[in-house]
Design a protein around this motif. Structure first.
Motif, PDB file in Angstrom:
ATOM      1  N   SER A 267      -4.337  42.014 -54.839  1.00  0.00           N
ATOM      2  CA  SER A 267      -4.112  41.299 -53.583  1.00  0.00           C
ATOM      3  C   SER A 267      -3.079  42.020 -52.723  1.00  0.00           C
ATOM      4  O   SER A 267      -1.989  42.351 -53.203  1.00  0.00           O
ATOM      5  CB  SER A 267      -3.613  39.881 -53.863  1.00  0.00           C
ATOM      6  N   PRO A 268      -3.377  42.250 -51.448  1.00  0.00           N
ATOM      7  CA  PRO A 268      -2.387  42.898 -50.574  1.00  0.00           C
ATOM      8  C   PRO A 268      -1.093  42.111 -50.443  1.00  0.00           C
ATOM      9  O   PRO A 268      -0.064  42.685 -50.052  1.00  0.00           O
ATOM     10  CB  PRO A 268      -3.114  42.983 -49.218  1.00  0.00           C
ATOM     11  N   TRP A 269      -1.135  40.806 -50.741  1.00  0.00           N
ATOM     12  CA  TRP A 269       0.081  39.998 -50.621  1.00  0.00           C
ATOM     13  C   TRP A 269       1.006  40.144 -51.836  1.00  0.00           C
ATOM     14  O   TRP A 269       2.127  39.652 -51.798  1.00  0.00           O
ATOM     15  CB  TRP A 269      -0.284  38.531 -50.392  1.00  0.00           C
ATOM     16  N   ALA A 270       0.545  40.856 -52.878  1.00  0.00           N
ATOM     17  CA  ALA A 270       1.412  41.211 -54.003  1.00  0.00           C
ATOM     18  C   ALA A 270       2.055  42.558 -53.656  1.00  0.00           C
ATOM     19  O   ALA A 270       1.632  43.624 -54.106  1.00  0.00           O
ATOM     20  CB  ALA A 270       0.624  41.290 -55.294  1.00  0.00           C
ATOM     21  N   ILE A 271       3.097  42.508 -52.841  1.00  0.00           N
ATOM     22  CA  ILE A 271       3.623  43.706 -52.183  1.00  0.00           C
ATOM     23  C   ILE A 271       4.624  44.442 -53.067  1.00  0.00           C
ATOM     24  O   ILE A 271       5.539  43.836 -53.622  1.00  0.00           O
ATOM     25  CB  ILE A 271       4.294  43.307 -50.858  1.00  0.00           C
ATOM     26  N   GLY A 272       4.451  45.756 -53.132  1.00  0.00           N
ATOM     27  CA  GLY A 272       5.451  46.605 -53.768  1.00  0.00           C
ATOM     28  C   GLY A 272       4.992  47.208 -55.079  1.00  0.00           C
ATOM     29  O   GLY A 272       4.370  46.544 -55.903  1.00  0.00           O
ATOM     30  N   ALA A 273       5.300  48.474 -55.269  1.00  0.00           N
ATOM     31  CA  ALA A 273       5.000  49.201 -56.505  1.00  0.00           C
ATOM     32  C   ALA A 273       5.973  50.356 -56.590  1.00  0.00           C
ATOM     33  O   ALA A 273       6.905  50.470 -55.786  1.00  0.00           O
ATOM     34  CB  ALA A 273       3.550  49.684 -56.500  1.00  0.00           C
ATOM     35  N   VAL A 274       5.745  51.228 -57.543  1.00  0.00           N
ATOM     36  CA  VAL A 274       6.659  52.333 -57.722  1.00  0.00           C
ATOM     37  C   VAL A 274       6.731  53.198 -56.457  1.00  0.00           C
ATOM     38  O   VAL A 274       7.746  53.841 -56.175  1.00  0.00           O
ATOM     39  CB  VAL A 274       6.238  53.187 -58.945  1.00  0.00           C
ATOM     40  N   GLU A 275       5.662  53.187 -55.650  1.00  0.00           N
ATOM     41  CA  GLU A 275       5.641  54.000 -54.435  1.00  0.00           C
ATOM     42  C   GLU A 275       6.558  53.457 -53.345  1.00  0.00           C
ATOM     43  O   GLU A 275       6.923  54.174 -52.421  1.00  0.00           O
ATOM     44  CB  GLU A 275       4.216  54.075 -53.866  1.00  0.00           C
ATOM     45  N   GLY A 276       6.913  52.167 -53.420  1.00  0.00           N
ATOM     46  CA  GLY A 276       7.778  51.589 -52.403  1.00  0.00           C
ATOM     47  C   GLY A 276       7.407  50.157 -52.095  1.00  0.00           C
ATOM     48  O   GLY A 276       6.548  49.558 -52.758  1.00  0.00           O
ATOM     49  N   GLY A 277       8.074  49.606 -51.057  1.00  0.00           N
ATOM     50  CA  GLY A 277       7.902  48.189 -50.751  1.00  0.00           C
ATOM     51  C   GLY A 277       7.432  47.931 -49.333  1.00  0.00           C
ATOM     52  O   GLY A 277       6.485  48.551 -48.847  1.00  0.00           O
ATOM     53  N   HIS A 278       8.140  47.034 -48.660  1.00  0.00           N
ATOM     54  CA  HIS A 278       7.703  46.526 -47.369  1.00  0.00           C
ATOM     55  C   HIS A 278       7.775  47.540 -46.229  1.00  0.00           C
ATOM     56  O   HIS A 278       7.221  47.293 -45.148  1.00  0.00           O
ATOM     57  CB  HIS A 278       8.539  45.300 -46.988  1.00  0.00           C
ATOM     58  N   ASP A 279       8.434  48.635 -46.432  1.00  0.00           N
ATOM     59  CA  ASP A 279       8.535  49.640 -45.370  1.00  0.00           C
ATOM     60  C   ASP A 279       7.667  50.866 -45.652  1.00  0.00           C
ATOM     61  O   ASP A 279       7.828  51.908 -45.016  1.00  0.00           O
ATOM     62  CB  ASP A 279       9.991  50.080 -45.186  1.00  0.00           C
ATOM     63  N   VAL A 280       6.711  50.720 -46.589  1.00  0.00           N
ATOM     64  CA  VAL A 280       5.875  51.849 -47.012  1.00  0.00           C
ATOM     65  C   VAL A 280       4.409  51.473 -46.822  1.00  0.00           C
ATOM     66  O   VAL A 280       4.025  50.312 -46.960  1.00  0.00           O
ATOM     67  CB  VAL A 280       6.154  52.211 -48.490  1.00  0.00           C
ATOM     68  N   LEU A 309       3.817  39.854 -42.144  1.00  0.00           N
ATOM     69  CA  LEU A 309       5.161  39.862 -42.699  1.00  0.00           C
ATOM     70  C   LEU A 309       5.202  38.832 -43.813  1.00  0.00           C
ATOM     71  O   LEU A 309       5.329  37.630 -43.568  1.00  0.00           O
ATOM     72  CB  LEU A 309       6.193  39.535 -41.616  1.00  0.00           C
ATOM     73  N   ALA A 310       5.026  39.315 -45.039  1.00  0.00           N
ATOM     74  CA  ALA A 310       4.994  38.442 -46.210  1.00  0.00           C
ATOM     75  C   ALA A 310       6.226  38.744 -47.057  1.00  0.00           C
ATOM     76  O   ALA A 310       6.297  39.784 -47.718  1.00  0.00           O
ATOM     77  CB  ALA A 310       3.716  38.672 -47.013  1.00  0.00           C
ATOM     78  N   LEU A 311       7.197  37.866 -47.019  1.00  0.00           N
ATOM     79  CA  LEU A 311       8.467  38.114 -47.707  1.00  0.00           C
ATOM     80  C   LEU A 311       8.380  37.634 -49.145  1.00  0.00           C
ATOM     81  O   LEU A 311       8.898  36.585 -49.525  1.00  0.00           O
ATOM     82  CB  LEU A 311       9.603  37.431 -46.947  1.00  0.00           C
ATOM     83  N   GLN A 312       7.694  38.448 -49.953  1.00  0.00           N
ATOM     84  CA  GLN A 312       7.531  38.219 -51.384  1.00  0.00           C
ATOM     85  C   GLN A 312       7.282  39.566 -52.034  1.00  0.00           C
ATOM     86  O   GLN A 312       6.985  40.537 -51.335  1.00  0.00           O
ATOM     87  CB  GLN A 312       6.356  37.273 -51.625  1.00  0.00           C
ATOM     88  N   CYS A 313       7.392  39.617 -53.320  1.00  0.00           N
ATOM     89  CA  CYS A 313       7.350  40.915 -54.000  1.00  0.00           C
ATOM     90  C   CYS A 313       6.499  40.853 -55.252  1.00  0.00           C
ATOM     91  O   CYS A 313       6.517  39.852 -55.988  1.00  0.00           O
ATOM     92  CB  CYS A 313       8.764  41.352 -54.404  1.00  0.00           C
ATOM     93  N   ALA A 314       5.778  41.949 -55.506  1.00  0.00           N
ATOM     94  CA  ALA A 314       5.159  42.131 -56.815  1.00  0.00           C
ATOM     95  C   ALA A 314       6.258  42.401 -57.843  1.00  0.00           C
ATOM     96  O   ALA A 314       7.366  42.832 -57.483  1.00  0.00           O
ATOM     97  CB  ALA A 314       4.176  43.300 -56.758  1.00  0.00           C
ATOM     98  N   PRO A 315       5.992  42.163 -59.116  1.00  0.00           N
ATOM     99  CA  PRO A 315       7.025  42.405 -60.135  1.00  0.00           C
ATOM    100  C   PRO A 315       7.552  43.830 -60.161  1.00  0.00           C
ATOM    101  O   PRO A 315       8.683  44.068 -60.610  1.00  0.00           O
ATOM    102  CB  PRO A 315       6.307  42.036 -61.440  1.00  0.00           C
ATOM    103  N   ASP A 316       6.737  44.796 -59.689  1.00  0.00           N
ATOM    104  CA  ASP A 316       7.193  46.184 -59.705  1.00  0.00           C
ATOM    105  C   ASP A 316       7.667  46.665 -58.336  1.00  0.00           C
ATOM    106  O   ASP A 316       7.781  47.872 -58.108  1.00  0.00           O
ATOM    107  CB  ASP A 316       6.111  47.121 -60.255  1.00  0.00           C
ATOM    108  N   HIS A 317       7.969  45.750 -57.438  1.00  0.00           N
ATOM    109  CA  HIS A 317       8.583  46.100 -56.154  1.00  0.00           C
ATOM    110  C   HIS A 317       9.973  46.683 -56.412  1.00  0.00           C
ATOM    111  O   HIS A 317      10.711  46.202 -57.272  1.00  0.00           O
ATOM    112  CB  HIS A 317       8.687  44.831 -55.293  1.00  0.00           C
ATOM    113  N   PRO A 318      10.368  47.724 -55.687  1.00  0.00           N
ATOM    114  CA  PRO A 318      11.694  48.313 -55.916  1.00  0.00           C
ATOM    115  C   PRO A 318      12.844  47.318 -55.801  1.00  0.00           C
ATOM    116  O   PRO A 318      13.876  47.484 -56.474  1.00  0.00           O
ATOM    117  CB  PRO A 318      11.780  49.395 -54.830  1.00  0.00           C
ATOM    118  N   TRP A 319      12.716  46.286 -54.967  1.00  0.00           N
ATOM    119  CA  TRP A 319      13.802  45.321 -54.830  1.00  0.00           C
ATOM    120  C   TRP A 319      14.101  44.605 -56.149  1.00  0.00           C
ATOM    121  O   TRP A 319      15.223  44.174 -56.377  1.00  0.00           O
ATOM    122  CB  TRP A 319      13.448  44.265 -53.773  1.00  0.00           C
TER     123      TRP A 319
END
Length: 678
Positions: A267-280, A309-319
Motif C-alpha cells: 500500500s502506498p500509504w505504508a510510507i517509508g523503507a530503507v530508501e527513505g521516507g516522506h521526502d523521497v 500528505l499521509a503522516l504515518q510510517c511503515a515499520p521500516d521508515h527511517p524515522w
C-alpha cells in the motif's frame, strides 16, 4: 465595540473571530450585523475593509433588513488576509428628511418648518464636503432652495428630498461606532471551484502476467501518457496517492491480506523503507527530476498535481529508528500500529505528537516545504482528524506564510463537529458525506448543513474513492453512475472521482464497501482507449458535465445554491444564479436508476431572476433541446436515456444558445448494460 451604537452578531465570523472566515478571489462575500440605537433618529451601517497590503478599500453601505439586521457584500480581489469591520452611525440627513416629509404631509407650512429648513441647509453644507464636483453642485442647488424664502414650500424642499440616493452613497455620519474587527482569508479560485481526478501513477503503463502478477511497474514517464485523457475530460486537479518508498515490513498483500508475496507492491500509504521516507520518491516510479518533469507536463495540460500528505510510517521508515520518541511504545516494548477497531493496519505506525512536539513539527514542515519547492501547491491530507488540531493550525499557517497559494484538502470522514473544526483551523476543502447521501431529502438537508458552514468549510463531493464504493454504485447500474456524477459535479463547486468510475467499476470485496482487487494493494492497468472506442466509458458524459461547469459561472459558487419544490420524492430540483453575469443553471435530477420518473415543479421564480408570472426558455445542455417554461412544469426522466435535465435559463428573445458540445443522450441500442458485469 468603540462608540455609542451597539453592533452585534457580525458575520462572517468563525469561532467568534478566533479564526479567519474563508472566501476566494472574486467571490461575493455577504457581511451582516445587528445594529440599533436609542430613540427614533435614523441610523446607517457600512463595511470598512482593508486588503492584504493594509490599504483601505472603499467603504460599502449596508442595507437594513427586519429585526435590526444590516447586510452588504464585499468582493475581495487578491489572495491573502483581509480585515473588515461593521461601522454604525447616526444618519442626520435621513432623520431630517423623514421629519420634513411627515410634517409637510401633515400640512405644516414654512413658518412651522423654519427651523427644519435652516437646519437642513446647514446639514447639506456639511454633507457636500468631500463629494465629487457634480454631486456638490446638486447639493448647493438644494441649499439655495432651502434658504430661498420667495419659493413655495414644495419648491424649497424638493431638491433636498431628492438627494436621498446621493446621500446614501455619501452619508453624513455622526456618532460613528466601530464594531469588532474580523478577518477573511482569501484563497485563489481553485480553493472553491475545482474538478479532481485521482489515479495511481504506478498503474499507468503497468503490465501484469496472466495471474495478475506485475511484470512492469508504472512510472511517472508512463503515467504522463494518461494526462491528455484526464485533461480532455475537463479535470483541473490530478491527485496522486503517496509516491514515496513503501515499507517491506508487515507489507499487505492483494485484497488487504496480511501476508505479502514476493511480487506484491504494498500500500502506498505504508510510507517509508530503507530508501527513505516522506521526502523521497519511490524508486520504481522514477527520480525526483522525473517527478518534476511530470508536474510540468501536467501543468501544460491544464492539470495541477495534488500530492498526498499521509503522516504515518511503515515499520521500516527511517524515522522509526532515528526518532523512536515520535511513536507510541506499548507495554511489551513494541511500537503500536494503527487501528480503527475492528480494522487493523499492521503495516502502518501512527505518529505520536506529544513526546517531542517541536522536533516532529519542524520535520513535517520541512517535508511539506520540500514538496512546495518541487511545484506542489495542493495537498490532500490523509486522516487529519487523527492528529492534533493545534498542530494542523500551526502547520497550515506556517506553510501559507511561505506560499499563500498552497491549499489543503481534509480527508476526514468523521463526526460533523470535527470536520467543521478542521475547516475552521485552516483546511481549504473537505471530503464530505456525499457518497452516503442518496435521497433528495437527504441531499437537501446535507447541503443546507454545508451552506450553514460555508464561511469555514468548503465541500468537495466524491462519488467514489479507492476506499469507498457505495452500495448504490455496486448495484445501480450505469444510470446510477451518471446520476451520481450529475449530483456531485453540479451541486458542489468542487468535485472529484477516482479512476475507474468512468468505466463503471462496481464490484466490491465481499462484506466491504470497497473495491475487490483493490488498487491500494496491487497494480491495476486499464485500457482507457479500448473502453472509449467500444462505448464502455462514461468519459464523454463526464467531459460534458465539466464543460458545462466551466462555461457557467453560476456553477463556480456554493452560496447561491437554491432548491425548488417538485412533487416526486425521487427527483431533486435546484438552481444556481450568478448575480454579476445573470447566468443561471437549473437542474432536475432523478435518483432512481431503474424507473422512469415524472414530476411537476414549483419554481422559486425570483431565485431564477424572474417575477412570479414570467415565462422563459430553458436550454438543455446535455441534449440541446429548448423548452418554454414558467413556475409550474412537468418533467420526465428516463434513467437509461437521460436521468437529468441540466438547463441554462434564458429570457425570451435572448440569442439562442450554441448547440456546440451537446452530449448525445441517445445511446446505442442495448448499450445501457454495456460493460456491466456482476
Amino acid at each position: 465595540m468603540t462608540g455609542r451604537i451597539p453592533i452585534e452578531d457580525v458575520t462572517p465570523s468563525v469561532a467568534c473571530g478566533r479564526y479567519p472566515a474563508k472566501a476566494v478571489v472574486g467571490e461575493l462575500v455577504p457581511v451582516g450585523a445587528t445594529a440599533y440605537r436609542e430613540g427614533h433618529a435614523a441610523m446607517g451601517c457600512q463595511v470598512a475593509w482593508w486588503g492584504p497590503d493594509g490599504e483601505p478599500r472603499p467603504v460599502v453601505r449596508m442595507s437594513p433588513a427586519p429585526d435590526d439586521r444590516w447586510y452588504a457584500a464585499i468582493r475581495p480581489d487578491e489572495v491573502g488576509e483581509w480585515r473588515f469591520t461593521v461601522q454604525a452611525f447616526e444618519d442626520p440627513y435621513l432623520t431630517w428628511r423623514d421629519a420634513v416629509v411627515k410634517k409637510v404631509d401633515a400640512g405644516q407650512g414654512p413658518t412651522e418648518l423654519a427651523n427644519e429648513l435652516a437646519e437642513g441647509a446647514d446639514l447639506l453644507v456639511v454633507a457636500a464636503t468631500g463629494m465629487p464636483t457634480e454631486a456638490q453642485r446638486r447639493v448647493r442647488v438644494a441649499v439655495t432652495a432651502l434658504r430661498d424664502e420667495e419659493l413655495e414650500l414644495a419648491e424649497r424642499v424638493s431638491p433636498a428630498l431628492d438627494l436621498a440616493e446621493l446621500l446614501w452613497a455619501y452619508p453624513v455620519r455622526a456618532l460613528l461606532t466601530d464594531g469588532p474587527e474580523r478577518t477573511l482569508w482569501v484563497d485563489r479560485q481553485r480553493a472553491l471551484f475545482s474538478a479532481w481526478y485521482e489515479f495511481f501513477p504506478r498503474s499507468e503503463g503497468a503490465v501484469l502476467d496472466t495471474d495478475g502478477r506485475p511484470v512492469k511497474h508504472g512510472t511517472f514517464a508512463s503515467a504522463t501518457a494518461r494526462l491528455p485523457g484526464v485533461a480532455a475530460m475537463g479535470f483541473d486537479v490530478l491527485y496522486l496517492p503517496p509516491i514515496h518508498p513503501i515499507g517491506r515490513v508487515n507489507r499487505k498483500g492483494r485484497n488487504n491480506t496480511l501476508t505479502a508475496g514476493p511480487d506484491d507492491v504494498g500500500s502506498p500509504w505504508a510510507i517509508g523503507a530503507v530508501e527513505g521516507g516522506h521526502d523521497v520518491i519511490h524508486s520504481e516510479l522514477g527520480t525526483l527530476a522525473e517527478f518534476r518533469k511530470f508536474v510540468v507536463a501536467a501543468r501544460e495540460h491544464g492539470l495541477e498535481v495534488a500530492m498526498d500528505l499521509a503522516l504515518q510510517c511503515a515499520p521500516d521508515h527511517p524515522w522509526v529508528t532515528e526518532h523512536p520518541e515520535w511513536f507510541t511504545t506499548r507495554a511489551d516494548g513494541s511500537i503500536a500500529y494503527a487501528e480503527n477497531p475492528p480494522k487493523k493496519y499492521q503495516d502502518i505506525y501512527p505518529l505520536n505528537f506529544d513526546n517531542d512536539p517541536d522536533g516532529i513539527r519542524a520535520e513535517i514542515l520541512r517535508v511539506v516545504l520540500h514538496w512546495v519547492d518541487q511545484g506542489i501547491r495542493i495537498f490532500r491530507v490523509d486522516n487529519p482528524h487523527t492528529k492534533p488540531f493545534d498542530f494542523w493550525h500551526w502547520l497550515i499557517w506556517q506553510v501559507k506564510r511561505h506560499d499563500p497559494d498552497v491549499l489543503f484538502l481534509a480527508e476526514a470522514f468523521t463526526r460533523p463537529a470535527v470536520m467543521h473544526g478542521l475547516g475552521k483551523i485552516g483546511f481549504t476543502q473537505s471530503y464530505t458525506y456525499f457518497a452516503w447521501r442518496t435521497s433528495p431529502a437527504e441531499l437537501r438537508d446535507y447541503c443546507a448543513e454545508l451552506l450553514a458552514g460555508i464561511d469555514h468549510m468548503r465541500p468537495n463531493f466524491w462519488p467514489n474513492t479507492p476506499d469507498i464504493l457505495p452500495e448504490h454504485l455496486q448495484h445501480g447500474g450505469p444510470a446510477m453512475f451518471k446520476i451520481r456524477a450529475v449530483l456531485a459535479a453540479l451541486l458542489s463547486p468542487s468535485w472529484g472521482m477516482y479512476a475507474g468510475f468512468e468505466l463503471f467499476e462496481h464490484v466490491a470485496r465481499p462484506g466491504a464497501e470497497e473495491y475487490v482487487d483493490n488498487e491500494k494493494f496491487e497494480l491495476k492497468p486499464r485500457d482507457w482507449a479500448a473502453a472509449e472506442a467500444e462505448g464502455r466509458s462514461l468519459a464523454p458524459f463526464i467531459t460534458r458535465l465539466n464543460e458545462v461547469r466551466r462555461a457557467n459561472p453560476a456553477l463556480h459558487w456554493l452560496r447561491n445554491l437554491r432548491f425548488h419544490e417538485i412533487d416526486n420524492p425521487a427527483l431533486l430540483c435546484w438552481s444556481k444564479r450568478d448575480e454579476r453575469t445573470g447566468n443561471t443553471v437549473l437542474v432536475v435530477c432523478s435518483v432512481d436508476p431503474g424507473q422512469v420518473q415524472w414530476g411537476n415543479t414549483v419554481l422559486d421564480m425570483p431565485a431564477l431572476g424572474f417575477d412570479w408570472h414570467e415565462r422563459f426558455t430553458v436550454h438543455d445542455e446535455l441534449t440541446g433541446a429548448n423548452y418554454d417554461w414558467g413556475q409550474r412544469n412537468a418533467v420526465r426522466l428516463d434513467p437509461y436515456l437521460q436521468p437529468a435535465h441540466v438547463f441554462t435559463v434564458h429570457r425570451h428573445g435572448a440569442p439562442p444558445p450554441s448547440p456546440a458540445g451537446v452530449w448525445d443522450a441517445d445511446p446505442t441500442p442495448g448499450s445501457e448494460g454495456v460493460g456491466w458485469t456482476s
